[in-house]
Scaffold this motif. Structure first.
Motif, mmCIF file in Angstrom:
data_model
loop_
_atom_site.group_PDB
_atom_site.id
_atom_site.type_symbol
_atom_site.label_atom_id
_atom_site.label_comp_id
_atom_site.label_asym_id
_atom_site.label_seq_id
_atom_site.Cartn_x
_atom_site.Cartn_y
_atom_site.Cartn_z
ATOM 1 N N SER A 7 0.865 -1.177 0.000
ATOM 2 C CA SER A 7 0.000 0.000 0.000
ATOM 3 C C SER A 7 0.906 1.232 0.000
ATOM 4 O O SER A 7 2.126 1.114 -0.025
ATOM 5 C CB SER A 7 -0.917 0.001 1.223
ATOM 6 O OG SER A 7 -0.182 0.282 2.393
ATOM 7 N N ASP A 8 0.307 2.401 0.057
ATOM 8 C CA ASP A 8 1.103 3.627 0.102
ATOM 9 C C ASP A 8 1.904 3.742 1.392
ATOM 10 O O ASP A 8 2.954 4.390 1.423
ATOM 11 C CB ASP A 8 0.199 4.855 -0.023
ATOM 12 C CG ASP A 8 -0.433 4.971 -1.401
ATOM 13 O OD1 ASP A 8 0.122 4.383 -2.356
ATOM 14 O OD2 ASP A 8 -1.478 5.638 -1.518
ATOM 15 N N THR A 9 1.434 3.078 2.456
ATOM 16 C CA THR A 9 2.064 3.252 3.765
ATOM 17 C C THR A 9 2.879 2.064 4.248
ATOM 18 O O THR A 9 3.716 2.221 5.134
ATOM 19 C CB THR A 9 1.002 3.553 4.836
ATOM 20 O OG1 THR A 9 0.058 2.470 4.868
ATOM 21 C CG2 THR A 9 0.282 4.851 4.530
ATOM 22 N N ASP A 10 2.626 0.869 3.701
ATOM 23 C CA ASP A 10 3.344 -0.289 4.223
ATOM 24 C C ASP A 10 3.325 -1.480 3.268
ATOM 25 O O ASP A 10 2.653 -1.461 2.237
ATOM 26 C CB ASP A 10 2.793 -0.713 5.577
ATOM 27 C CG ASP A 10 1.319 -1.096 5.537
ATOM 28 O OD1 ASP A 10 0.853 -1.623 4.508
ATOM 29 O OD2 ASP A 10 0.622 -0.865 6.534
ATOM 30 N N TYR A 11 4.085 -2.500 3.654
ATOM 31 C CA TYR A 11 4.032 -3.815 3.017
ATOM 32 C C TYR A 11 3.410 -4.761 4.035
ATOM 33 O O TYR A 11 3.697 -4.669 5.224
ATOM 34 C CB TYR A 11 5.433 -4.342 2.684
ATOM 35 C CG TYR A 11 6.217 -3.505 1.718
ATOM 36 C CD1 TYR A 11 5.979 -3.581 0.350
ATOM 37 C CD2 TYR A 11 7.220 -2.656 2.169
ATOM 38 C CE1 TYR A 11 6.717 -2.818 -0.539
ATOM 39 C CE2 TYR A 11 7.964 -1.893 1.287
ATOM 40 C CZ TYR A 11 7.713 -1.980 -0.065
ATOM 41 O OH TYR A 11 8.440 -1.231 -0.943
ATOM 42 N N ALA A 12 2.582 -5.675 3.562
ATOM 43 C CA ALA A 12 2.022 -6.713 4.420
ATOM 44 C C ALA A 12 2.468 -8.053 3.841
ATOM 45 O O ALA A 12 2.168 -8.376 2.694
ATOM 46 C CB ALA A 12 0.509 -6.620 4.472
ATOM 47 N N VAL A 13 3.210 -8.811 4.636
ATOM 48 C CA VAL A 13 3.746 -10.095 4.196
ATOM 49 C C VAL A 13 3.081 -11.191 5.008
ATOM 50 O O VAL A 13 3.037 -11.127 6.239
ATOM 51 C CB VAL A 13 5.280 -10.150 4.387
ATOM 52 C CG1 VAL A 13 5.836 -11.498 3.961
ATOM 53 C CG2 VAL A 13 5.955 -9.019 3.629
#
Length: 145
Positions: free
Chosen positions: A46-52
């Motif tokens: 996303s614009d604010t983070d990565y989700a793994v």
């Protein structure tokens, strides 16, 4: 840009899995060679983070290591032998579950290392990697009198 890198990696992996010789490569080394089923991963940006999200079934939480260095997230761990793998009676017909050490690396640039969060629940490791916020220029112009 990150998605382009992951797409190229997936294209190479898909090619290797489609090739009959490469697809059977792991069977040459026996049951302890990590297979394509090891550490299946989903990554969202996303614009604010990565989700793994990493599938790590039957791993004990204390045997999982996560590190981030040089724009690279590394997830590793080991899974001990399964209690039901013992075949004293010769009654195991097939065994596909792997044991041993496993690791995966993911290129995820510009992460705020100090605020990475991880959670392991029901065999799934969730990692949130916030992106660095742009630093604002704190300088201002001073008029000379």
């Amino acid at each position: 840009m990150t998605n382009e890198i992951m797409d190229r990696r997936n294209d190479i992996r898909d090619w290797m899995n489609a090739d009959p010789w490469m697809n059977g490569f792991s069977s040459i080394f026996g049951d302890n060679f990590p297979t394509n089923d090891t550490l299946k991963t989903d990554i969202k940006e996303s614009d604010t983070d990565y989700a793994v999200r990493v599938d790590m079934p039957d791993f004990d939480k204390k045997n999982i290591d996560i590190s981030y260095s040089n724009n690279t997230l590394t997830v590793s761990g080991h899974r001990d032998n399964f209690a039901d793998h013992n075949d004293n009676k010769g009654d195991v017909i097939m065994s596909e579950r792997s044991t041993g050490r496993f690791a995966r690396q993911y290129h995820l640039p510009a992460v705020d290392e100090n605020n990475i969060e991880a959670n392991y629940n029901n065999g799934v490791l969730d990692i949130k990697l916030p992106k660095m916020t742009e630093t604002k220029d704190n300088s201002h112009h001073i008029e000379i009198n």
